[in-house]
Motif scaffolding. Structure first.
Motif, PDB file in Angstrom:
ATOM      1  N   GLN A 116       4.439  23.882   7.616  1.00 12.74           N
ATOM      2  CA  GLN A 116       4.258  23.583   8.732  1.00 12.74           C
ATOM      3  C   GLN A 116       3.598  24.709   9.517  1.00 12.74           C
ATOM      4  OE1 GLN A 116       8.404  22.598  10.133  1.00 12.74           O
ATOM      5  NE2 GLN A 116       8.325  24.483  11.526  1.00 12.74           N
ATOM      6  N   LYS A 117       3.877  26.100   9.309  1.00 11.48           N
ATOM      7  CA  LYS A 117       3.102  27.086   9.654  1.00 11.48           C
ATOM      8  C   LYS A 117       1.577  27.007   9.379  1.00 11.48           C
ATOM      9  CE  LYS A 117       6.639  30.596  10.312  1.00 11.48           C
ATOM     10  NZ  LYS A 117       6.451  30.811  12.055  1.00 11.48           N
ATOM     11  N   GLU A 118       1.373  26.937   8.116  1.00 15.05           N
ATOM     12  CA  GLU A 118       0.026  26.857   7.667  1.00 15.05           C
ATOM     13  C   GLU A 118      -0.574  25.604   8.058  1.00 15.05           C
ATOM     14  OE1 GLU A 118      -1.915  29.018   5.924  1.00 15.05           O
ATOM     15  OE2 GLU A 118       0.008  30.124   6.073  1.00 15.05           O
ATOM     16  N   SER A 119      -0.007  24.203   8.485  1.00 17.46           N
ATOM     17  CA  SER A 119      -0.607  23.209   9.094  1.00 17.46           C
ATOM     18  C   SER A 119      -0.777  23.629  10.572  1.00 17.46           C
ATOM     19  CB  SER A 119       0.359  22.124   8.971  1.00 17.46           C
ATOM     20  OG  SER A 119       0.051  20.874   9.629  1.00 17.46           O
ATOM     21  N   GLY A 120      -0.075  24.295  11.226  1.00  8.82           N
ATOM     22  CA  GLY A 120      -0.371  24.627  12.558  1.00  8.82           C
ATOM     23  C   GLY A 120      -1.546  25.453  12.630  1.00  8.82           C
ATOM     24  N   LYS A 121      -1.809  26.362  11.955  1.00  8.96           N
ATOM     25  CA  LYS A 121      -2.856  27.287  11.575  1.00  8.96           C
ATOM     26  C   LYS A 121      -4.139  26.488  11.647  1.00  8.96           C
ATOM     27  CE  LYS A 121      -0.870  31.292   9.682  1.00  8.96           C
ATOM     28  NZ  LYS A 121      -0.852  32.205   8.657  1.00  8.96           N
ATOM     29  N   ARG A 122      -4.041  25.470  10.853  1.00 10.25           N
ATOM     30  CA  ARG A 122      -5.230  24.584  10.432  1.00 10.25           C
ATOM     31  C   ARG A 122      -5.476  23.789  11.982  1.00 10.25           C
ATOM     32  NH1 ARG A 122      -3.004  24.356   5.231  1.00 10.25           N
ATOM     33  NH2 ARG A 122      -1.705  22.460   5.874  1.00 10.25           N
ATOM     34  N   LEU A 171       4.597  21.104  23.063  1.00  7.51           N
ATOM     35  CA  LEU A 171       4.785  20.438  21.812  1.00  7.51           C
ATOM     36  C   LEU A 171       3.609  21.194  21.022  1.00  7.51           C
ATOM     37  CD1 LEU A 171       5.828  18.667  19.680  1.00  7.51           C
ATOM     38  CD2 LEU A 171       4.470  16.965  20.744  1.00  7.51           C
ATOM     39  N   LEU A 172       2.336  20.954  21.654  1.00 10.25           N
ATOM     40  CA  LEU A 172       1.311  21.459  20.853  1.00 10.25           C
ATOM     41  C   LEU A 172       1.308  22.997  20.375  1.00 10.25           C
ATOM     42  CD1 LEU A 172      -1.430  20.864  19.585  1.00 10.25           C
ATOM     43  CD2 LEU A 172      -2.587  21.632  21.680  1.00 10.25           C
ATOM     44  N   ALA A 173       1.836  23.749  21.573  1.00  5.64           N
ATOM     45  CA  ALA A 173       2.136  25.301  21.108  1.00  5.64           C
ATOM     46  C   ALA A 173       3.052  25.244  20.049  1.00  5.64           C
ATOM     47  CB  ALA A 173       2.418  25.924  22.363  1.00  5.64           C
ATOM     48  N   LYS A 174       4.256  24.722  20.016  1.00  4.79           N
ATOM     49  CA  LYS A 174       4.977  24.992  18.915  1.00  4.79           C
ATOM     50  C   LYS A 174       4.639  24.205  17.551  1.00  4.79           C
ATOM     51  CE  LYS A 174       9.009  24.274  21.975  1.00  4.79           C
ATOM     52  NZ  LYS A 174      10.187  23.448  22.505  1.00  4.79           N
ATOM     53  N   VAL A 175       3.846  23.282  17.472  1.00  8.83           N
ATOM     54  CA  VAL A 175       3.195  22.915  16.224  1.00  8.83           C
ATOM     55  C   VAL A 175       2.299  23.825  15.825  1.00  8.83           C
ATOM     56  CG1 VAL A 175       1.336  21.168  15.300  1.00  8.83           C
ATOM     57  CG2 VAL A 175       3.641  20.406  16.916  1.00  8.83           C
ATOM     58  N   SER A 202       2.135  27.266  16.420  1.00 11.14           N
ATOM     59  CA  SER A 202       2.772  28.352  15.913  1.00 11.14           C
ATOM     60  C   SER A 202       3.646  28.171  14.718  1.00 11.14           C
ATOM     61  CB  SER A 202       3.688  28.754  17.192  1.00 11.14           C
ATOM     62  OG  SER A 202       4.827  28.100  17.030  1.00 11.14           O
ATOM     63  N   GLY A 203       3.849  26.799  14.328  1.00 12.42           N
ATOM     64  CA  GLY A 203       4.517  26.436  13.002  1.00 12.42           C
ATOM     65  C   GLY A 203       6.155  26.615  13.271  1.00 12.42           C
ATOM     66  N   SER A 204       6.492  26.624  14.777  1.00 18.35           N
ATOM     67  CA  SER A 204       8.018  26.426  14.829  1.00 18.35           C
ATOM     68  C   SER A 204       8.602  24.981  14.883  1.00 18.35           C
ATOM     69  CB  SER A 204       8.424  27.355  16.150  1.00 18.35           C
ATOM     70  OG  SER A 204       7.520  26.504  17.275  1.00 18.35           O
ATOM     71  N   ARG A 205       7.513  24.293  14.947  1.00  9.46           N
ATOM     72  CA  ARG A 205       8.099  22.786  14.863  1.00  9.46           C
ATOM     73  C   ARG A 205       7.001  21.960  13.964  1.00  9.46           C
ATOM     74  NH1 ARG A 205       9.229  18.395  19.876  1.00  9.46           N
ATOM     75  NH2 ARG A 205       9.512  16.780  18.440  1.00  9.46           N
ATOM     76  N   ALA A 206       7.447  21.236  13.166  1.00 11.15           N
ATOM     77  CA  ALA A 206       6.506  20.400  12.256  1.00 11.15           C
ATOM     78  C   ALA A 206       5.868  19.277  13.222  1.00 11.15           C
ATOM     79  CB  ALA A 206       7.408  19.759  11.345  1.00 11.15           C
ATOM     80  N   ALA A 207       4.671  18.774  12.904  1.00 13.61           N
ATOM     81  CA  ALA A 207       4.073  17.718  13.564  1.00 13.61           C
ATOM     82  C   ALA A 207       4.643  16.441  13.011  1.00 13.61           C
ATOM     83  CB  ALA A 207       2.564  17.893  13.337  1.00 13.61           C
ATOM     84  N   SER A 208       4.917  15.536  14.140  1.00 16.38           N
ATOM     85  CA  SER A 208       5.294  13.985  13.354  1.00 16.38           C
ATOM     86  C   SER A 208       4.266  13.504  12.544  1.00 16.38           C
ATOM     87  CB  SER A 208       5.842  13.173  14.400  1.00 16.38           C
ATOM     88  OG  SER A 208       4.571  12.883  15.256  1.00 16.38           O
ATOM     89  N   ILE A 209       4.383  12.654  11.789  1.00 19.13           N
ATOM     90  CA  ILE A 209       3.337  11.824  11.214  1.00 19.13           C
ATOM     91  C   ILE A 209       2.464  11.072  12.003  1.00 19.13           C
ATOM     92  CG2 ILE A 209       4.549   9.673  10.852  1.00 19.13           C
ATOM     93  CD1 ILE A 209       2.203  11.331   8.058  1.00 19.13           C
ATOM     94  N   ASP A 210       3.012  10.632  13.290  1.00 22.60           N
ATOM     95  CA  ASP A 210       2.270   9.993  14.377  1.00 22.60           C
ATOM     96  C   ASP A 210       1.268  10.853  14.837  1.00 22.60           C
ATOM     97  OD1 ASP A 210       3.269   7.304  13.894  1.00 22.60           O
ATOM     98  OD2 ASP A 210       5.105   7.951  15.630  1.00 22.60           O
ATOM     99  N   LEU A 211       1.764  12.006  15.140  1.00 17.13           N
ATOM    100  CA  LEU A 211       0.896  13.171  15.826  1.00 17.13           C
ATOM    101  C   LEU A 211      -0.402  13.791  14.767  1.00 17.13           C
ATOM    102  CD1 LEU A 211      -0.119  14.909  17.879  1.00 17.13           C
ATOM    103  CD2 LEU A 211       1.776  16.696  17.311  1.00 17.13           C
ATOM    104  N   LEU A 212       0.205  13.736  13.678  1.00 17.23           N
ATOM    105  CA  LEU A 212      -0.957  14.080  12.484  1.00 17.23           C
ATOM    106  C   LEU A 212      -1.961  12.869  12.434  1.00 17.23           C
ATOM    107  CD1 LEU A 212       1.137  15.484   9.718  1.00 17.23           C
ATOM    108  CD2 LEU A 212      -0.333  17.001  11.150  1.00 17.23           C
ATOM    109  N   VAL A 213      -1.527  11.602  12.559  1.00 15.02           N
ATOM    110  CA  VAL A 213      -2.535  10.484  12.492  1.00 15.02           C
ATOM    111  C   VAL A 213      -3.625  10.601  13.680  1.00 15.02           C
ATOM    112  CG1 VAL A 213      -2.770   8.094  12.478  1.00 15.02           C
ATOM    113  CG2 VAL A 213      -1.157   9.009  11.004  1.00 15.02           C
ATOM    114  N   GLU A 214      -2.920  10.980  14.830  1.00 16.49           N
ATOM    115  CA  GLU A 214      -3.740  11.112  16.038  1.00 16.49           C
ATOM    116  C   GLU A 214      -4.846  12.185  15.882  1.00 16.49           C
ATOM    117  OE1 GLU A 214      -4.089   9.490  18.973  1.00 16.49           O
ATOM    118  OE2 GLU A 214      -2.596   7.896  18.040  1.00 16.49           O
TER     119      GLU A 214
END
Length: 107
Positions: free
Chosen positions: A5-11, A36-40, A42-54
């Motif tokens: 989730q940290k690397e995903s957040g960086k991307r 929520l976006l700030a947490k995603v 920064s990697g402190s929270r994983a993005a939901s699949i719905d959010l990743l699809v968006e």
């Protein structure tokens, strides 16, 4: 290969910056909260699949890239498509000629 989730957040942050958007602007466009976006990002929270699809649709990328970092394959150019088509047509013509030759030998 796994979801980091940290690397995903960086991307996600990099894609947002390439679009010239602030976190607030992107959050608004995705209809999510800024926090929520700030947490995603920064990697402190994983993005939901719905959010990743968006995000996939918004950034015109792939889920593989957002979640795993696998770079999207480039679309072949029209020139490459034409070259492949010409090569295929040439192979078909060669095979048809060999078929005719074999048919004559058999008959």
């Amino acid at each position: 290969m796994y979801y980091d989730q940290k690397e995903s957040g960086k991307r996600i942050a990099n894609l947002r910056k390439k679009e010239g958007l602030t976190q607030e602007q992107l959050a608004e466009k995705l209809s999510i909260s800024y926090s929520l976006l700030a947490k995603v990002e920064s990697g402190s929270r994983a993005a939901s699949i719905d959010l990743l699809v968006e995000m996939k649709a918004f950034f015109d990328t792939t889920l593989d890239y957002l979640a795993l970092g696998i770079e999207p394959m480039a679309e072949p150019s029209k020139h490459e498509d034409l070259v492949c088509k010409n090569q295929a047509e040439q192979k078909i013509a060669e095979l048809e000629q060999k078929f005719k030759e074999l048919k004559e030998i058999i008959l």
